[in-house]
Design an enzyme around this catalytic site. Structure first.
Site, PDB file in Angstrom:
ATOM      1  N   LYS A 123      -4.231   6.506  12.950  1.00 26.52           N
ATOM      2  CA  LYS A 123      -4.989   7.744  12.696  1.00 26.52           C
ATOM      3  C   LYS A 123      -5.166   8.534  13.985  1.00 26.52           C
ATOM      4  O   LYS A 123      -5.056   9.762  13.993  1.00 26.52           O
ATOM      5  CB  LYS A 123      -6.358   7.416  12.092  1.00 26.52           C
ATOM      6  CG  LYS A 123      -6.289   6.984  10.637  1.00 26.52           C
ATOM      7  CD  LYS A 123      -6.424   8.183   9.723  1.00 26.52           C
ATOM      8  CE  LYS A 123      -5.981   7.907   8.310  1.00 26.52           C
ATOM      9  NZ  LYS A 123      -6.914   7.145   7.528  1.00 26.52           N
ATOM     10  N   LYS A 130       5.661   3.607   2.255  1.00 24.41           N
ATOM     11  CA  LYS A 130       4.495   3.558   1.377  1.00 24.41           C
ATOM     12  C   LYS A 130       4.248   4.902   0.706  1.00 24.41           C
ATOM     13  O   LYS A 130       4.436   5.947   1.327  1.00 24.41           O
ATOM     14  CB  LYS A 130       3.297   3.169   2.260  1.00 24.41           C
ATOM     15  CG  LYS A 130       1.964   3.223   1.602  1.00 24.41           C
ATOM     16  CD  LYS A 130       0.827   3.093   2.599  1.00 24.41           C
ATOM     17  CE  LYS A 130      -0.374   3.821   2.038  1.00 24.41           C
ATOM     18  NZ  LYS A 130      -1.510   3.938   2.891  1.00 24.41           N
ATOM     19  N   LYS A 185      -1.097   9.744   0.454  1.00 21.46           N
ATOM     20  CA  LYS A 185      -1.370  11.178   0.545  1.00 21.46           C
ATOM     21  C   LYS A 185      -0.974  11.733   1.897  1.00 21.46           C
ATOM     22  O   LYS A 185      -0.397  12.807   1.992  1.00 21.46           O
ATOM     23  CB  LYS A 185      -2.840  11.443   0.267  1.00 21.46           C
ATOM     24  CG  LYS A 185      -3.061  11.680  -1.199  1.00 21.46           C
ATOM     25  CD  LYS A 185      -4.519  11.734  -1.533  1.00 21.46           C
ATOM     26  CE  LYS A 185      -4.793  10.892  -2.756  1.00 21.46           C
ATOM     27  NZ  LYS A 185      -6.082  10.254  -2.724  1.00 21.46           N
TER      28      LYS A 185
HETATM   29  P1  TYM Z   1      -7.284   4.733  -0.217  1.00 20.67           P
HETATM   30  O1  TYM Z   1      -8.136   5.828  -0.754  1.00 20.67           O
HETATM   31  O2  TYM Z   1      -6.266   5.057   0.820  1.00 20.67           O
HETATM   32  O3  TYM Z   1      -6.529   4.015  -1.398  1.00 20.67           O
HETATM   33  C1  TYM Z   1      -7.255   3.552  -2.516  1.00 20.67           C
HETATM   34  C2  TYM Z   1      -6.664   2.278  -3.057  1.00 20.67           C
HETATM   35  O4  TYM Z   1      -5.295   2.468  -3.412  1.00 20.67           O
HETATM   36  C3  TYM Z   1      -4.492   1.503  -2.747  1.00 20.67           C
HETATM   37  N1  TYM Z   1      -3.211   2.121  -2.376  1.00 20.67           N
HETATM   38  C4  TYM Z   1      -2.034   1.520  -2.541  1.00 20.67           C
HETATM   39  N2  TYM Z   1      -1.707   0.321  -3.045  1.00 20.67           N
HETATM   40  C5  TYM Z   1      -0.394   0.001  -3.089  1.00 20.67           C
HETATM   41  N3  TYM Z   1       0.597   0.828  -2.685  1.00 20.67           N
HETATM   42  C6  TYM Z   1       0.320   2.054  -2.160  1.00 20.67           C
HETATM   43  N4  TYM Z   1       1.294   2.862  -1.778  1.00 20.67           N
HETATM   44  C7  TYM Z   1      -1.055   2.453  -2.073  1.00 20.67           C
HETATM   45  N5  TYM Z   1      -1.687   3.559  -1.631  1.00 20.67           N
HETATM   46  C8  TYM Z   1      -3.011   3.337  -1.816  1.00 20.67           C
HETATM   47  C9  TYM Z   1      -5.276   1.099  -1.518  1.00 20.67           C
HETATM   48  O5  TYM Z   1      -4.885  -0.176  -1.057  1.00 20.67           O
HETATM   49  C10 TYM Z   1      -6.684   1.125  -2.031  1.00 20.67           C
HETATM   50  O6  TYM Z   1      -6.987  -0.069  -2.698  1.00 20.67           O
HETATM   51  N6  TYM Z   1     -10.330   2.355   2.916  1.00 20.67           N
HETATM   52  C11 TYM Z   1      -9.989   2.540   1.518  1.00 20.67           C
HETATM   53  C12 TYM Z   1     -11.151   2.996   0.655  1.00 20.67           C
HETATM   54  C13 TYM Z   1     -12.347   2.141   0.761  1.00 20.67           C
HETATM   55  C14 TYM Z   1     -12.524   0.848   0.208  1.00 20.67           C
HETATM   56  C15 TYM Z   1     -13.839   0.440   0.587  1.00 20.67           C
HETATM   57  C16 TYM Z   1     -11.723   0.035  -0.568  1.00 20.67           C
HETATM   58  C17 TYM Z   1     -13.491   2.478   1.421  1.00 20.67           C
HETATM   59  N7  TYM Z   1     -14.393   1.439   1.306  1.00 20.67           N
HETATM   60  C18 TYM Z   1     -14.341  -0.793   0.193  1.00 20.67           C
HETATM   61  C19 TYM Z   1     -12.236  -1.218  -0.935  1.00 20.67           C
HETATM   62  C20 TYM Z   1     -13.529  -1.608  -0.576  1.00 20.67           C
HETATM   63  C21 TYM Z   1      -8.893   3.578   1.446  1.00 20.67           C
HETATM   64  O7  TYM Z   1      -8.753   4.404   2.297  1.00 20.67           O
HETATM   65  O8  TYM Z   1      -8.190   3.522   0.291  1.00 20.67           O
END
Ligand code: TYM
Length: 329
Positions: free
Chosen positions: A111, A194, A197
């Site tokens: 990041k 991957k 977004k």
């Molecule tokens: P975020 O918003 O980037 O993604 C949300 C969820 O989607 C999954 N994901 C994927 N899984 C497989 N392949 C992909 N290409 C892919 N893109 C996204 C992510 O693994 C996630 O499960 N930090 C987290 C949000 C968060 C969170 C938490 C999650 C904040 N607090 C507490 C669990 C528990 C995030 O940025 O996810």
């Protein structure tokens, strides 16, 4: 009943990576666990979204959670910023998080590279906020995709450290959960590892058949197999990963055979894949459109979720305060 927590950052619509990495597990887990699924709007502030985008994106994710089949009578769906106790726990966890270990996180380094003019402390402490999200409900399982592995490792570390610092056995160590044997990683179709977004390569649940076809037909391929039964290069394996998740076994086997006897035509595979993704999306898309018009219902669910999440969080914070040595009245 064991507790489950997971969240998604509201930075637009849900994509297939979110669905197959996390939401699909939510759907199964809501029947067996005490589930909290939230919208991580504080986490989205690391990139300075506009106020109107924050409100609208949170509502979008709520609508899409519901359209995917998350049932508000079974699971608690809430917005992170409705539960201020999370911030109090975030502060306590930050007091035992060390600069060196935070700086070494690959997600932080990535990041920081992507937004060099805004390497803020929120970015650095992203893992402690995520740990607070999980530990605030004393969750033991967290359904997430493979990309969250390091954040989960940090959450376990902070749980262990809190227990060690105060000599208690208070926070359980949360583990990642996946329906598959391995953590899921949905690839991008542009040749990048991957779908995400920030990678700008998403197929959204809201995408219609025409949009999907355009995106899928642009998928990166190669010149084709040169020997029977050869190993698939990554970009081709990516297409088969998609067939595996949205198409029938017959379709998958059909193209796999074509690959193996070197007669595969990527154009045919892509056309079929686009049709199958569109068929997967169609009912979800319909429900998104239907539910998004019902703002009173959405607001009611958001309020109910906030109340339930707040109740659970307040209980944890009261105990945490006692452990740390603060008076509770
Ligand atoms: P975020 O918003 O980037 O993604 C949300 C969820 O989607 C999954 N994901 C994927 N899984 C497989 N392949 C992909 N290409 C892919 N893109 C996204 C992510 O693994 C996630 O499960 N930090 C987290 C949000 C968060 C969170 C938490 C999650 C904040 N607090 C507490 C669990 C528990 C995030 O940025 O996810």
């Amino acid at each position: 009943m064991e507790t489950v927590v997971s969240g998604i950052r509201p930075t637009g619509n849900l994509h297939l990576g979110n669905y197959f990495g996390a939401v699909k597990s939510f759907l199964q887990m809501q029947n067996e666990y005490n589930c909290y699924f939230f919208i991580a709007d504080w986490h989205s502030l690391t990139t300075r979204p506009k106020p109107e985008n924050i409100v609208n994106s949170a509502r979008t994710i709520l609508t899409e959670y519901l359209a995917c089949g998350i049932d508000p009578d079974k699971a608690t769906i809430y917005t992170q910023s409705d539960v201020p106790e999370v911030l109090e726990l975030y502060l306590y966890l930050n007091m035992n998080a060390y600069l060196g270990e935070m700086e070494r996180c690959t997600t932080f380094k990535e990041k920081a590279r992507k937004q060099p003019d805004n390497v803020n402390a929120g970015l650095l402490t992203y893992p402690t906020l995520m740990a607070a999200d999980i530990l605030i409900h004393k969750a033991v399982k967290v359904p997430v995709g493979k990309d969250q592995e390091q954040n989960m490792e940090m959450a376990r570390k902070f749980a262990r450290r809190f227990n060690a610092v105060y000599g208690v056995d208070f926070f359980p160590e949360p583990s990642s959960f996946s329906l598959a044997a391995k953590a899921v990683k949905i690839p991008g179709l542009d040749g990048s590892g991957k779908m995400g977004k920030s990678e700008g390569n998403c197929i959204y649940l809201m995408d219609d058949a025409v949009t999907i076809r355009k995106k899928v037909m642009k998928a990166v391929t190669d010149a084709g197999p040169t020997a029977p039964y050869s190993e698939k290069p990554e970009v081709i394996q990516n297409l088969f990963t998609f067939l595996d998740i949205v198409s029938s076994k017959e379709t998958y086997d059909f193209f796999d055979e074509k690959w193996n006897d070197c007669s595969i035509r990527y154009g045919d595979l892509k056309k079929q894949l686009a049709v199958d993704i569109a068929a997967f999306n169609a009912p979800i898309r319909e429900r998104i459109l239907e539910y998004s018009a019902n703002t009173a219902w959405l607001d009611k669910i958001a309020r109910q979720g906030a109340e339930k999440a707040h109740e659970s969080a307040a209980k944890t914070i009261k105990e945490v305060r006692e452990i740390i040595g603060f008076r509770t009245y």
